[in-house]
Design a protein around this motif. Structure first.
Motif, PDB file in Angstrom:
ATOM      1  N   ILE A  32       0.846  -1.206   0.000  1.00  0.00           N
ATOM      2  CA  ILE A  32       0.000   0.000   0.000  1.00  0.00           C
ATOM      3  C   ILE A  32       0.880   1.255   0.000  1.00  0.00           C
ATOM      4  O   ILE A  32       0.664   2.196  -0.772  1.00  0.00           O
ATOM      5  N   GLU A  33       1.914   1.255   0.846  1.00  0.00           N
ATOM      6  CA  GLU A  33       2.756   2.447   0.939  1.00  0.00           C
ATOM      7  C   GLU A  33       3.633   2.602  -0.303  1.00  0.00           C
ATOM      8  O   GLU A  33       3.859   3.729  -0.765  1.00  0.00           O
ATOM      9  N   VAL A  34       4.115   1.482  -0.854  1.00  0.00           N
ATOM     10  CA  VAL A  34       4.920   1.553  -2.080  1.00  0.00           C
ATOM     11  C   VAL A  34       4.065   2.133  -3.219  1.00  0.00           C
ATOM     12  O   VAL A  34       4.516   3.012  -3.974  1.00  0.00           O
ATOM     13  N   TYR A  85      10.676   6.534   6.721  1.00  0.00           N
ATOM     14  CA  TYR A  85      10.003   6.873   5.467  1.00  0.00           C
ATOM     15  C   TYR A  85      10.234   5.876   4.336  1.00  0.00           C
ATOM     16  O   TYR A  85       9.501   5.903   3.350  1.00  0.00           O
ATOM     17  N   HIS A  86      11.232   5.027   4.443  1.00  0.00           N
ATOM     18  CA  HIS A  86      11.523   4.129   3.321  1.00  0.00           C
ATOM     19  C   HIS A  86      11.638   2.667   3.732  1.00  0.00           C
ATOM     20  O   HIS A  86      12.172   1.863   2.964  1.00  0.00           O
ATOM     21  N   LEU A  87      11.155   2.313   4.930  1.00  0.00           N
ATOM     22  CA  LEU A  87      11.231   0.915   5.351  1.00  0.00           C
ATOM     23  C   LEU A  87      10.477   0.005   4.384  1.00  0.00           C
ATOM     24  O   LEU A  87      10.905  -1.121   4.113  1.00  0.00           O
ATOM     25  N   HIS A  88       9.373   0.511   3.836  1.00  0.00           N
ATOM     26  CA  HIS A  88       8.542  -0.328   2.958  1.00  0.00           C
ATOM     27  C   HIS A  88       9.337  -0.844   1.772  1.00  0.00           C
ATOM     28  O   HIS A  88       9.277  -2.025   1.446  1.00  0.00           O
ATOM     29  N   VAL A  89      10.067   0.047   1.144  1.00  0.00           N
ATOM     30  CA  VAL A  89      10.781  -0.385  -0.067  1.00  0.00           C
ATOM     31  C   VAL A  89      11.987  -1.258   0.307  1.00  0.00           C
ATOM     32  O   VAL A  89      12.360  -2.161  -0.446  1.00  0.00           O
ATOM     33  N   ILE A  90      12.561  -1.021   1.494  1.00  0.00           N
ATOM     34  CA  ILE A  90      13.665  -1.885   1.947  1.00  0.00           C
ATOM     35  C   ILE A  90      13.141  -3.312   2.155  1.00  0.00           C
ATOM     36  O   ILE A  90      13.755  -4.287   1.718  1.00  0.00           O
ATOM     37  N   TYR A 140       9.751   2.793  -7.648  1.00  0.00           N
ATOM     38  CA  TYR A 140       9.715   3.573  -6.399  1.00  0.00           C
ATOM     39  C   TYR A 140      10.906   4.529  -6.344  1.00  0.00           C
ATOM     40  O   TYR A 140      10.751   5.734  -6.111  1.00  0.00           O
ATOM     41  N   LEU A 141      12.097   3.980  -6.589  1.00  0.00           N
ATOM     42  CA  LEU A 141      13.309   4.810  -6.519  1.00  0.00           C
ATOM     43  C   LEU A 141      13.263   5.910  -7.564  1.00  0.00           C
ATOM     44  O   LEU A 141      13.657   7.049  -7.313  1.00  0.00           O
ATOM     45  N   TRP A 142      12.763   5.593  -8.745  1.00  0.00           N
ATOM     46  CA  TRP A 142      12.697   6.569  -9.822  1.00  0.00           C
ATOM     47  C   TRP A 142      11.703   7.684  -9.484  1.00  0.00           C
ATOM     48  O   TRP A 142      11.978   8.861  -9.683  1.00  0.00           O
ATOM     49  N   ARG A 143      10.556   7.291  -8.917  1.00  0.00           N
ATOM     50  CA  ARG A 143       9.534   8.274  -8.575  1.00  0.00           C
ATOM     51  C   ARG A 143       9.938   9.129  -7.363  1.00  0.00           C
ATOM     52  O   ARG A 143       9.502  10.268  -7.237  1.00  0.00           O
TER      53      ARG A 143
END
Lengths: 275, 88
Positions: A95-97, B10-15, B65-68
């Motif tokens: 959801i957050e991504v 703020y970025h745990l999700h993508v990790i 994600y990184l690009w955005r």
């Protein structure tokens, strides 16, 4: 590669435990993070709803004879605790991504811990259409989750994390001798538990040959079910969170009521079709 | 320390998403041949096929994600909004 891993001590029993503990750790990490940034109301609302939706529906799937989860340590109903725990953790992540991909850095400033309060006019797309916005966001969530599952499910069969019902004449559940205890030592849930739920669903597969259409060796209905589950849950969750005038208790009551409705509807709609 | 806290917040999700993808990638590479044959699939006959597939299906999401989330060149010299910025 396999022999090398075994020499390092990564034997089958270890790999099974590592899978279970990794998923439970993932759940704990997401739960703690959510408490930190979203606070207790939203965290309890989201994690309880997602956990019990999955626990009930997955257990119905197991008792219907579609698949089993053999050899785990901790179970809730007929499903390993790691299963619903990791499902809601994955949904929390996705959801957050999705939010970050769609809203870019505007989505960074959406934590209750930072004093954020939802103003839906700031987040609706398509000229302010809430329904269209929710549909697109939920669809993106579901597609991202499906992409993971297309890889995860074949790996689960390879490593014996869960076992699908064989597609053979007359077979509607998993009987003795089907499951090879590869990659685990605890021999629990080796066959479908015999309950009235299994008898109820067996009538929909009178000739056996359950779920004949397989993609990468996995029933097609599994991927459809995964897509639908994530789509429905994230649509409902996002809908509730977008209600800026609702209090926390009302949001929680509505989401949990929707989940109670989802369980029988989705279990029937996604187990019965013999695709 | 503030930088670590900022990234975790703020970025745990993508990790975690990348960790999930890496786990799938490694499991594909380490999959025993005789177990892959259990799938009965003509597309995936060896474990690394799944690892390769994960590069096309799963990895693009964190890359998007990184690009955005990259900061436009014009804004790199500006101060980030308060909520985005690690404490000094």
């Amino acid at each position: 590669m396999t022999a090398f891993l075994h020499q390092l001590g990564l034997d089958p029993a270890f790999l099974k435990s590592a899978f279970e503990w990794s998923l439970l750790s993932l759940f704990l990490a997401c739960l703690v993070h959510s408490f930190w940034v979203h606070g207790p109301h939203r965290t309890v609302r989201e994690f309880v709803a997602g956990f019990f939706l999955t626990a009930f529906c997955e257990s119905t799937g197991v008792l219907s004879g579609a698949y089993i989860y053999p050899g785990f340590t901790f179970y809730i109903f007929a499903t390993p605790v790691a299963n619903p725990a990791s499902w809601i953790a994955t949904v929390y992540i996705i959801i957050e991504v999705t939010n970050r991909i769609v809203y870019r850095d505007k989505a960074l400033r959406t934590y209750e811990a930072d004093g954020f309060r939802m103003r839906k006019e700031n987040f609706t797309l398509f000229g302010g259409s809430l329904v269209k916005t929710l549909l697109v966001l939920a669809l993106l969530d579901a597609v991202f989750a499906l992409a993971v599952d297309i890889i995860l499910d074949p790996l689960a069969t390879i490593y014996n994390w869960w076992v699908w019902v064989p597609c053979s004449p007359g077979v509607t559940d998993i009987g003795p001798g089907v499951v090879e205890p590869y990659n685990f030592t605890r021999q629990v849930f080796m066959t479908t538990p015999q309950t009235w739920i299994g008898d109820f669903f067996a009538r929909f597969f009178p000739n056996g040959n359950r779920y004949p259409t397989r993609v990468l060796g996995i029933p097609l209905i599994n991927f459809i079910a995964w897509l639908v589950f994530v789509f429905v849950f994230t649509f409902q969750f996002r809908f509730v969170e977008f209600r800026e005038t609702w209090g926390e208790w009302k949001k929680t009551a509505v989401l949990w009521a929707l989940v109670l409705l989802d369980v029988p509807v989705m279990a029937l709609a996604l187990i019965i079709p013999n695709l | 320390m503030d930088r670590v806290k900022y990234i975790l917040k703020y970025h745990l999700h993508v990790i975690l998403y990348l960790y999930f993808w890496f786990g799938l990638f490694v499991c594909g590479l380490a999959a025993p041949r005789h177990r892959v044959e259990e799938l009965g699939s003509s597309l995936v006959s060896q474990g690394w096929h799944l690892s390769l597939l994960s590069l096309f299906l799963v990895l693009p999401v964190p890359l998007a994600y990184l690009w955005r989330m990259r900061r436009p060149r014009a804004r790199r010299g500006e101060k980030a909004p308060l909520a985005d910025r690690p404490a000094a």
